[in-house]
Each structure stands twice: as C-alpha cells, then as structure tokens.
Design an enzyme around this catalytic site. Structure first.
Site, PDB file in Angstrom:
ATOM      1  N   HIS A  87       0.843  -1.199   0.000  1.00 56.29           N
ATOM      2  CA  HIS A  87       0.000   0.000   0.000  1.00 56.29           C
ATOM      3  C   HIS A  87       0.877   1.247   0.000  1.00 56.29           C
ATOM      4  O   HIS A  87       1.498   1.600   1.003  1.00 56.29           O
ATOM      5  CB  HIS A  87      -0.896   0.015   1.245  1.00 56.29           C
ATOM      6  CG  HIS A  87      -1.960   1.068   1.212  1.00 56.29           C
ATOM      7  ND1 HIS A  87      -3.308   0.770   1.216  1.00 56.29           N
ATOM      8  CD2 HIS A  87      -1.886   2.417   1.198  1.00 56.29           C
ATOM      9  CE1 HIS A  87      -4.002   1.901   1.201  1.00 56.29           C
ATOM     10  NE2 HIS A  87      -3.153   2.916   1.183  1.00 56.29           N
TER      11      HIS A  87
ATOM     12  N   HIS B 187       1.242   5.321  -2.339  1.00 56.65           N
ATOM     13  CA  HIS B 187       0.639   6.241  -3.309  1.00 56.65           C
ATOM     14  C   HIS B 187       1.777   6.891  -4.103  1.00 56.65           C
ATOM     15  O   HIS B 187       2.261   7.971  -3.746  1.00 56.65           O
ATOM     16  CB  HIS B 187      -0.200   7.297  -2.593  1.00 56.65           C
ATOM     17  CG  HIS B 187      -1.422   6.765  -1.935  1.00 56.65           C
ATOM     18  ND1 HIS B 187      -2.686   6.879  -2.481  1.00 56.65           N
ATOM     19  CD2 HIS B 187      -1.579   6.085  -0.761  1.00 56.65           C
ATOM     20  CE1 HIS B 187      -3.571   6.307  -1.670  1.00 56.65           C
ATOM     21  NE2 HIS B 187      -2.911   5.815  -0.621  1.00 56.65           N
TER      22      HIS B 187
ATOM     23  N   GLN C 198      -9.963   8.946  -5.059  1.00 57.37           N
ATOM     24  CA  GLN C 198      -9.636   9.707  -3.854  1.00 57.37           C
ATOM     25  C   GLN C 198     -10.803  10.562  -3.359  1.00 57.37           C
ATOM     26  O   GLN C 198     -11.004  10.726  -2.155  1.00 57.37           O
ATOM     27  CB  GLN C 198      -8.426  10.610  -4.119  1.00 57.37           C
ATOM     28  CG  GLN C 198      -8.021  11.515  -2.971  1.00 57.37           C
ATOM     29  CD  GLN C 198      -7.453  10.755  -1.780  1.00 57.37           C
ATOM     30  OE1 GLN C 198      -6.303  10.365  -1.790  1.00 57.37           O
ATOM     31  NE2 GLN C 198      -8.271  10.542  -0.758  1.00 57.37           N
TER      32      GLN C 198
ATOM     33  N   HIS D 194      -9.776   1.542   0.477  1.00 56.96           N
ATOM     34  CA  HIS D 194      -9.538   2.369   1.656  1.00 56.96           C
ATOM     35  C   HIS D 194     -10.843   2.320   2.445  1.00 56.96           C
ATOM     36  O   HIS D 194     -11.840   2.940   2.052  1.00 56.96           O
ATOM     37  CB  HIS D 194      -9.246   3.814   1.259  1.00 56.96           C
ATOM     38  CG  HIS D 194      -7.864   4.066   0.755  1.00 56.96           C
ATOM     39  ND1 HIS D 194      -7.333   3.381  -0.316  1.00 56.96           N
ATOM     40  CD2 HIS D 194      -6.909   4.951   1.180  1.00 56.96           C
ATOM     41  CE1 HIS D 194      -6.103   3.839  -0.534  1.00 56.96           C
ATOM     42  NE2 HIS D 194      -5.818   4.782   0.355  1.00 56.96           N
TER      43      HIS D 194
ATOM     44  N   GLU E  46     -11.252   4.619   7.104  1.00 55.19           N
ATOM     45  CA  GLU E  46     -10.044   5.284   7.591  1.00 55.19           C
ATOM     46  C   GLU E  46     -10.467   6.557   8.316  1.00 55.19           C
ATOM     47  O   GLU E  46     -10.264   7.683   7.846  1.00 55.19           O
ATOM     48  CB  GLU E  46      -9.088   5.609   6.435  1.00 55.19           C
ATOM     49  CG  GLU E  46      -7.752   6.140   6.913  1.00 55.19           C
ATOM     50  CD  GLU E  46      -6.850   6.622   5.778  1.00 55.19           C
ATOM     51  OE1 GLU E  46      -5.722   7.040   6.085  1.00 55.19           O
ATOM     52  OE2 GLU E  46      -7.271   6.598   4.609  1.00 55.19           O
TER      53      GLU E  46
ATOM     54  N   ASP F  72       2.319   3.394   2.833  1.00 56.23           N
ATOM     55  CA  ASP F  72       1.237   4.315   2.504  1.00 56.23           C
ATOM     56  C   ASP F  72       1.737   5.593   1.839  1.00 56.23           C
ATOM     57  O   ASP F  72       1.545   5.776   0.643  1.00 56.23           O
ATOM     58  CB  ASP F  72       0.401   4.631   3.740  1.00 56.23           C
ATOM     59  CG  ASP F  72      -0.936   5.295   3.413  1.00 56.23           C
ATOM     60  OD1 ASP F  72      -1.252   5.420   2.226  1.00 56.23           O
ATOM     61  OD2 ASP F  72      -1.664   5.662   4.345  1.00 56.23           O
TER      62      ASP F  72
END
Length: 412
Positions: free
Chosen positions: A55, A57, A150, A208, A211, A307
C-alpha cells in the site's frame, strides 16, 4: 550462483544457497562451487523473501510542501492539499517522482509494490504515467496499480465512468473510499459498484475502508459480506480500517466471525495511521490503528504498508519496510521476542498473499523463483534493532542491489 553463509529465515544454522536457472536449487551447510560459478558472501546475514509494500501512493510521492505543508496533520487537509497539487500534474512529473521513489524502495529490498492511483481526474494523468512506469520497472519491481477514487465514486462527477475507464486502460486492482462518500448510503452503493466492476473485469479489490476515528463508520461489514457472498474472498483487501480501533468489543466480536468467513486481507499502515489518527481527540487519545494483533491472532491475513512517502499526508518516508514494521510492533503492542522475530512476515508473506502472488512463486524453497534479500544481521530481531542494510537484493537469480556494510570507528 552461490550465496555463501546466510541464515535462512531466522534459522540458527549457517547455510549456503545454490541458485540455477533463476530458481533456488540447493540449501546446505557448505556447497562447493562449480568452475566459474559466481559466489557472493552473505556475511552471516539473514536471507528472507523480498519485501512487499502492499500500500503506497506513488502518484503523490515526494510532493510534501507543494503547494503547502499539511500543518494540521489531518487526513482531510491532506486530501484538500492534494486536490490543489493534482491540478498541476503532468505525465512526466508523475513518472519522475515515481521512478525515484521505486528505486529508493528497491535499494531497501522491496521487490513488490501495490500503488493506489488517484483516478478522480478526468484526464487520468497519473494513471497514464504509472502504466508506463509499471513496464519500465518490471526488471526489478513488480508493480500493481489500484484505480483509487480519492474523492469518491458517487460523490465525484462521472466517478463511475472514470473507474470503468481506469480498469479498461489497465489498472490491476479496483479501489474505493466509502467512508469519504457524501452519505453512508453512497458508501455502501460504491462498494457494490466496485465489487461488480472487479468481477466483470477479473480484477482484484483493495478498498480504503473506514479510515476514520468514527465508530459509526462500518463499511467493512458490507465489504466483507460482498466478498463472502461473491466468492471473491482473498481477492479482496480492506486497507486502513482504523475505525475498528473505535468499535466496541461486542460489535467487534460479531464482526470477526464475518471477517474470518469472508477470507479477505487487511493492510495496516502504521506510520501514517499513527500520524493521522486521533487528530480530533484531546485525551484520552486514540491510536488511530486497526486491531492488528487481534486480526493476526484470529488467523486473518494482515500486512503492513508504508502508505505515504513525503506527500500531503506524511512529510516523512524512506521506502524502508523496517521503519514500517518497527512502528507497527510498537503501536500494536506486538513486542514479544518470538513476535518480533516473526514480524518480517507482515512485509513479506502476508504482503505477497495480499497481492495474490501464487505461493509457488514466492518464498525461500527449492524450485521457487530465486527472489530474496540478505540483511546485514543474523536474524530479523537484530535486523530490526540495528536498522540493517540490505546487503543484496536478488531477483530471478540476479543481484539487483548490492550494499557495502557500513564501517564505524570510534576514538574511545
């Protein structure tokens, strides 16, 4: 090739390893090299499978401070800042930062990466860039790309169409962010949409999920039910699930039965979850972490990811999974000696299972692909304590990374 003098996955014995035709072929205390056979000195280090970062980005990596720093340290300010930075993305910009980051990760023994890619962008700029990067790094890195909305699927204009297009163009995994949708109803509907999209296109799923430090955020039960009823099972991953740290124990007990039945994977991101979580608490202050220890003890697959690497959500990050494991063990209070020794599994075998890598294609055993890393320590306990260097990263029987052990002299 022979790797001389290593401890295989924390074993106390010193072993040699022979690699032929890109696979592990022999493990023995002493192996006589053939004429002309390459021998590399493991220096008594520990040989483990390659690190997996399940995981990250990459599209946002190395953008910290641009256009501003996230001074509040909240998830939501990170999303706001990224929204502004996203307006200036170009394919070359994303490629340059992603390649720099992946090379940094490779130097630390990472050979498998799953990157979420923001597709709430009508031009899909970041996706186009990372599709090119995926091919470019193939000799030293396996890269999976997640179509990640997102700003939501139903809560973003043409969100469904963008997800469909991202999968059509080559995304390996279908993502989601149900807790960020406008309503709980939208969140559940987005999960049904993305699961259907994945099934229709034979894709994996990584969401996701919850969170947020909100005990009322319960999208996980919907995702797990869909995974169970569809038979998708371990093709589905729930990332973050930090709301689970706020659930009451009675609800969590009920939920765990469903999680075991569903077969889904979990990814916790200890560095960033600890940084972003609990931001709206005074005291008592929550840890902002999912129930890592309990999931692990229940036999549910849970892996650790980094992450964010120097982006609007985290100003730090070095592409080093030892940092991730160390924080994860402290935060989840998994600090027994045996637990520490076995903790490499969170960023190796458990991560590989999350990426759905076939068991026959991963691990240190005869006839498996000769992929592995040698750390400059006799076992993982010492590697974690000493932040050990990756002496060698080996892929397909070829050394792709070599690091000289540091030498320090003192005057006392």
């Amino acid at each position: 090739m022979i790797i001389h003098d290593v401890h295989i996955e924390n074993a106390s014995e010193h072993m040699d390893v022979r690699i032929e035709k890109g696979t592990f072929q022999q493990f023995a205390p002493a192996i006589e090299p053939h004429e002309g056979e390459e021998v590399i000195d493991g220096q008594g280090g520990v040989l483990i499978p390659p690190f997996v970062d399940p995981h990250v980005h990459l599209d946002a990596a190395l953008t910290a401070g641009d256009p501003e720093w996230n001074e509040t340290g909240t998830l939501f300010d990170g999303i706001r800042i990224w929204y502004e930075r996203k307006k200036t993305l170009t394919v070359q910009d994303v490629k340059d930062r992603a390649l720099h980051t992946l090379r940094m990760m490779a130097r630390n023994g990472i050979q498998y990466v799953r990157s979420h890619v923001d597709v709430t962008d009508p031009g899909l700029t970041a996706l186009h860039a990372l599709l090119e990067v995926r091919e470019q790094v193939a000799p030293f890195m396996t890269l999976q790309l997640v179509a990640f909305p997102q700003e939501g699927i139903l809560s973003f204009p043409h969100g469904k169409e963008l997800m469909e297009e991202a999968v059509k163009e080559g995304a390996d995994v279908v993502g989601g962010i149900p807790h960020y949708e406008f309503t709980s109803e939208y969140g559940r509907e987005s999960l049904r949409f993305l699961m259907d999209l994945a099934q229709r296109n034979d894709r994996l799923v990584d969401v996701h999920c919850d969170e947020i430090d909100d005990p009322a955020s319960r999208n996980l039960e919907t995702l797990a039910t869909l995974a169970y009823e569809s038979g998708m099972a371990d093709r589905v991953t729930a990332s973050h699930t930090t709301a689970m740290g706020s659930y009451n124990d009675a609800y969590a007990y009920k939920l765990f039965r469903l999680l075991r039945m569903s077969g889904i994977n979990f990814v916790s991101n200890p560095l960033v979850n600890m940084h972003l979580g609990g931001r709206f608490d005074t005291y008592p202050k929550r840890r902002g972490l999912t129930r890592v220890k309990e999931l692990n003890e229940a036999g549910i697959n849970v892996a650790f990811g980094e992450d964010d690497i120097q982006d609007p959500w985290s100003p730090l990050g070095a592409g080093n999974m030892l940092d991730v494991v160390r924080m994860g063990l402290y935060a989840a209070q998994i600090m027994g000696y045996r637990q520490i020794m076995d903790a490499y599994r969170f960023v190796t075998y458990n991560g590989a299972a999350t990426l759905h890598i076939a068991p026959e294609d991963y691990g240190i055993a005869v006839d498996k692909p000769a992929n592995g890393v040698v750390l400059n320590a006799p076992n993982f306990y010492h590697a974690l304590n000493e932040n050990a260097e990756t002496l060698y990263s080996i892929r397909g029987g070829k050394v792709i990374v070599r690091t000289k052990a540091k030498e320090t002299s003192t005057a006392f």
